[in-house]
Design a protein around this motif. Structure first.
Motif, short mmCIF file in Angstrom:
data_model
loop_
_atom_site.label_atom_id
_atom_site.label_comp_id
_atom_site.label_asym_id
_atom_site.label_seq_id
_atom_site.Cartn_x
_atom_site.Cartn_y
_atom_site.Cartn_z
N TYR A 66 24.03 41.08 72.13
CA TYR A 66 25.27 41.68 71.64
C TYR A 66 26.41 40.99 72.36
N THR A 126 24.86 36.28 63.25
CA THR A 126 25.25 37.51 62.57
C THR A 126 26.51 38.04 63.22
N THR A 161 29.16 41.38 63.12
CA THR A 161 29.49 42.73 62.66
C THR A 161 30.91 43.03 63.06
N THR A 170 27.82 46.91 54.40
CA THR A 170 29.02 47.61 54.84
C THR A 170 28.68 49.08 54.96
N GLN A 225 32.24 49.42 59.19
CA GLN A 225 31.54 48.31 59.84
C GLN A 225 30.93 47.42 58.76
N THR A 226 31.25 46.14 58.82
CA THR A 226 30.70 45.19 57.87
C THR A 226 29.95 44.12 58.64
N THR A 227 28.74 43.83 58.17
CA THR A 227 27.90 42.82 58.80
C THR A 227 27.82 41.61 57.88
N TYR A 228 27.99 40.43 58.49
CA TYR A 228 27.92 39.17 57.78
C TYR A 228 26.89 38.28 58.46
N ARG A 229 26.30 37.40 57.69
CA ARG A 229 25.44 36.35 58.22
C ARG A 229 26.28 35.07 58.20
#
Length: 124
Positions: free
Chosen positions: A52, A70, A72, A101, A110-114
């Motif tokens: 993290y 990744t 977030t 999301t 909270q949005t997670t992207y790769r």
């Protein structure tokens, strides 16, 4: 920042911090590194595959090195009149692929992207 908490939020998890001012002996639960390179080397040597990260400058530097897979992003529903760029300047655009999301309490999102593989430079 987390030291004053009555209950340690990272119980059972190693905590590594990059700081030029913290006393390395101040808290036995925390490993202090003087440079980001030192921290990365220690985490690599320990075999950690997922960590993290926090702090815009740290994330920016590791994005630029191709070390982030990744991302977030958490958004709180408050507009700040004059704020700072989320990460600061990057050497190039970083293409992202949306993963998920989630809407959390209080309107936080909270949005997670790769990070797209093709955009990652060779790791150093």
């Amino acid at each position: 920042m987390i030291a004053p908490h009555a209950e340690w939020p990272y119980q059972g998890k190693p905590v590594h911090v990059v700081s030029s001012t913290l006393d390395p002996a101040a808290d036995p639960r925390v490993t202090v590194h003087r440079t980001l390179d030192e921290a990365v080397a220690a985490l690599d040597a320990a075999g950690y595959a997922r960590v993290y990260l926090d702090g815009g400058a740290t994330v920016r530097q590791l994005l630029a090195r191709g070390r982030v897979q990744t991302l977030t992003l958490s958004r709180v529903p408050v507009l700040i009149g004059e704020g700072f760029s989320l990460f600061g300047p990057l050497p190039a655009d970083v293409p992202l692929e949306h993963v998920s999301t989630e809407v959390l309490g209080g309107g936080m999102v909270q949005t997670t992207y790769r990070v797209r593989e093709s955009s990652r430079p060779a790791t150093t």
